[in-house]
Design a protein around this motif. Structure first.
Motif, short mmCIF file in Angstrom:
data_model
loop_
_atom_site.label_atom_id
_atom_site.label_comp_id
_atom_site.label_asym_id
_atom_site.label_seq_id
_atom_site.Cartn_x
_atom_site.Cartn_y
_atom_site.Cartn_z
N THR A 1 85.86 35.15 20.81
CA THR A 1 84.95 34.78 19.87
C THR A 1 84.37 33.60 19.94
OG1 THR A 1 86.82 33.89 18.50
CG2 THR A 1 86.43 36.45 18.27
N PRO A 2 83.08 33.35 19.30
CA PRO A 2 82.45 32.22 19.46
C PRO A 2 83.06 30.92 18.73
CG PRO A 2 81.25 33.39 18.03
CD PRO A 2 82.25 34.55 18.85
N ARG A 3 83.15 29.91 19.09
CA ARG A 3 84.06 28.75 18.33
C ARG A 3 82.97 28.27 17.15
NH1 ARG A 3 88.33 25.81 19.23
NH2 ARG A 3 88.36 26.64 21.32
N ARG A 4 83.68 28.09 16.00
CA ARG A 4 82.97 27.67 14.77
C ARG A 4 82.34 26.25 14.79
NH1 ARG A 4 86.85 27.27 11.78
NH2 ARG A 4 86.83 29.73 10.86
N VAL A 5 81.07 26.24 14.40
CA VAL A 5 80.44 24.82 14.43
C VAL A 5 80.05 24.56 12.89
CG1 VAL A 5 78.35 23.57 14.98
CG2 VAL A 5 79.56 25.03 16.79
N VAL A 6 80.57 23.45 12.64
CA VAL A 6 80.28 22.91 11.30
C VAL A 6 79.35 21.63 11.30
CG1 VAL A 6 81.27 21.92 9.25
CG2 VAL A 6 82.74 23.63 10.51
N LEU A 7 78.19 21.93 10.57
CA LEU A 7 77.08 20.61 10.38
C LEU A 7 77.35 20.04 9.02
CD1 LEU A 7 75.73 23.12 12.37
CD2 LEU A 7 74.21 21.28 12.69
N LEU A 8 77.31 18.60 9.10
CA LEU A 8 77.18 17.96 7.76
C LEU A 8 75.94 16.98 7.91
CD1 LEU A 8 80.87 16.54 7.37
CD2 LEU A 8 79.84 18.63 6.37
N VAL A 9 74.75 17.42 7.28
CA VAL A 9 73.76 16.74 7.37
C VAL A 9 73.47 15.86 6.25
CG1 VAL A 9 71.17 17.36 7.64
CG2 VAL A 9 72.58 18.97 8.54
N ASP A 10 73.04 14.59 6.47
CA ASP A 10 72.64 13.48 5.73
C ASP A 10 71.28 13.65 5.01
OD1 ASP A 10 72.32 11.32 4.17
OD2 ASP A 10 72.95 9.81 5.85
N VAL A 11 71.07 13.93 3.95
CA VAL A 11 69.65 14.22 3.09
C VAL A 11 69.35 12.85 2.35
CG1 VAL A 11 69.90 16.82 3.43
CG2 VAL A 11 70.76 15.32 1.43
N SER A 12 70.12 11.82 2.47
CA SER A 12 69.68 10.55 1.71
C SER A 12 68.42 10.22 2.07
CB SER A 12 70.65 9.81 2.06
OG SER A 12 70.82 9.18 3.44
N GLY A 13 67.94 9.11 1.38
CA GLY A 13 66.48 8.57 1.52
C GLY A 13 66.23 7.98 2.90
N SER A 14 67.26 7.33 3.48
CA SER A 14 66.97 6.81 4.96
C SER A 14 66.93 7.85 5.88
CB SER A 14 68.31 5.71 5.23
OG SER A 14 69.38 6.49 5.25
N MET A 15 67.39 9.15 5.50
CA MET A 15 67.36 10.02 6.71
C MET A 15 66.31 11.23 6.14
SD MET A 15 69.43 10.12 8.98
CE MET A 15 69.68 11.88 9.64
N ALA A 16 65.19 10.85 5.51
CA ALA A 16 64.12 11.65 4.76
C ALA A 16 63.36 11.98 6.09
CB ALA A 16 63.45 11.03 3.83
N PRO A 17 62.81 11.21 7.13
CA PRO A 17 61.85 11.63 8.05
C PRO A 17 62.48 12.67 9.09
CG PRO A 17 61.91 9.18 7.89
CD PRO A 17 63.13 9.65 7.07
N TYR A 18 64.05 12.65 9.10
CA TYR A 18 64.57 13.65 10.04
C TYR A 18 65.18 14.67 9.49
CZ TYR A 18 63.77 9.32 12.84
OH TYR A 18 63.28 8.26 13.38
N ALA A 19 65.59 14.84 8.11
CA ALA A 19 66.37 15.97 7.44
C ALA A 19 66.06 17.11 7.50
CB ALA A 19 66.69 15.52 6.10
N ASP A 20 64.64 17.47 7.33
CA ASP A 20 63.76 18.62 7.51
C ASP A 20 64.22 19.24 8.80
OD1 ASP A 20 61.86 20.88 6.29
OD2 ASP A 20 61.12 20.23 8.33
N THR A 21 63.90 18.39 9.97
CA THR A 21 64.07 19.03 11.47
C THR A 21 65.29 19.25 11.57
OG1 THR A 21 62.08 17.38 12.00
CG2 THR A 21 63.57 18.32 13.75
#
Length: 385
Positions: free
Chosen positions: A212-232
């Motif tokens: 079975t495929p190994r689980r991947v968990v993503l924690l994406v920072d959506v704070s103001g300093s990460m605004a230019p990259y959060a959408d991508t």
């Protein structure tokens, strides 16, 4: 190729190796980059297929668009299912159009003519040929551009290429079994078949652990300093969820922890991002990574045995020691922890913020996340994590 040496074949050389060797370094790099793009899109263009592609292109002529197209199609594709993806990647990489049924001519590509000069004098020896190299379209240039510095049109192109990303996943042995030709004896299936045959044992049934495929968990920072990259970053997460919906979990972190896996399971990337924007209440807010990571570990058990990817620049407004303690706790639970920092792709970057200094001792891999090429490398890393 000089006369008298072109007909000689070296013992033990691979077929077409001499022809492929005549390709310039620029041509070889272009062809190899195209094979990497296909691998990221899910086409099994491995090392052996890439070498066959280079030899075929050398035989047919790397300066001819049609030869490049058919050389790649016949060597890099493993089956009919790969052809649509091959056409899309060819069109995006070389700036042409995918082939359609009934068309006699292959898609056109941009061709640049390079004239080799002797000793910098701008003259050529008699008999020298002009080298033709199929070069990448502006899309290839965008692969390594920082997404925070793209125009609206360039960002739209990057989003389109992210939607084509096919991220493979490392396989792990499950506790469940599946019927197999080889493996341990399966007494239940063997007994049922014996009863169907009136008590005569005709064949011993066997079973093997299911992969079975190994689980991947993503924690994406959506704070103001990460605004230019959060959408991508969330679009990259959408590509992972689309490929393995049952083995991927996505959370946004900022001042609140929000699970957005359900929203990202929509097939269309635009519709998924619209639902995600509605679900995240703390978009472009502050950053409390330590508190949010503690809440994640207290409430959710999906990190155990999984590959956990944290996408953040490490600007922690809370206590860095709390973040360090929770990262140590996470590293004991997860199979591997990968930290993605968009600023790492910039020359001269040093992780000097309090959050990064507290987290790095407990991170298995510290990678960049600022460009399409960085996301492709991250997807490749997840397939072998």
């Amino acid at each position: 190729m000089r006369e008298g040496g072109s007909r000689r074949t070296t013992a033990g050389a691979l077929p077409g190796e001499g022809v492929a060797a005549t390709m310039t370094a620029t041509m070889t790099a272009t062809m190899t980059g195209f094979a990497r793009t296909l691998r990221a899109a899910g086409v099994p263009a491995d090392h052996e297929r890439t070498q066959a592609f280079l030899r075929a292109a050398g035989h047919l002529g790397a300066g001819d668009p049609g030869s490049v197209y058919w050389a790649g199609r016949l060597t890099l594709c493993a089956g009919p299912d790969d052809l649509p993806r091959y056409d899309r990647c060819f069109a995006a990489y070389f700036g042409g159009e995918p082939a359609r049924a009934g068309r006699a001519a292959p898609p056109a590509v941009t061709v640049v003519r390079h004239v080799a000069a002797a000793d910098g004098a701008g003259t050529r020896e008699p008999g020298d040929q002009e080298a033709l190299a199929a070069t990448a379209s502006p899309t290839e240039v965008l692969r390594r551009r920082d997404v925070a510095r793209l125009t609206a049109a360039e960002r739209e192109e990057i989003n389109r290429l992210l939607a084509l990303l096919r991220a493979r996943r490392e396989q792990r042995r499950s506790r469940r079994f599946t019927p197999a030709a080889r493996g341990v004896l399966d007494p239940r299936r063997t007994m049922r078949e014996t009863l169907r045959r009136g008590g005569e044992i005709a064949r011993l049934r066997r079973r093997a652990p299911r992969a079975t495929p190994r689980r991947v968990v993503l924690l994406v920072d959506v704070s103001g300093s990460m605004a230019p990259y959060a959408d991508t970053l969330l679009r990259f997460a959408h590509a992972l969820v689309r490929c393995e919906p049952r083995a991927t979990e996505v959370f946004s972190v900022g001042t609140r922890l929000t699970r957005v896996t359900g929203e990202l399971r929509r097939r269309d990337a635009g519709a998924a991002m619209l639902r995600v924007s509605e679900a995240i209440p703390d978009w472009s807010g502050g950053t409390r990574l330590g508190e949010e990571l503690k809440e994640f570990l207290d409430r959710w058990s999906c990190a155990r045995g999984a590959v956990v990817v944290i996408a953040s620049d490490g600007w922690e407004r809370g206590d860095p020691s709390l973040l360090g303690a929770q990262m140590a706790r996470l590293s004991r639970l997860a199979r591997r922890v990968v930290w993605v920092n968009p600023h790492k792709g910039r020359e001269g970057y040093l992780p000097l913020t309090g959050g990064m200094r507290a987290a790095l001792p407990h991170v298995g891999a510290f990678v960049a996340g600022h460009s399409l090429a960085a996301f492709e490398e991250l997807a490749e890393r997840l397939s072998h994590a």
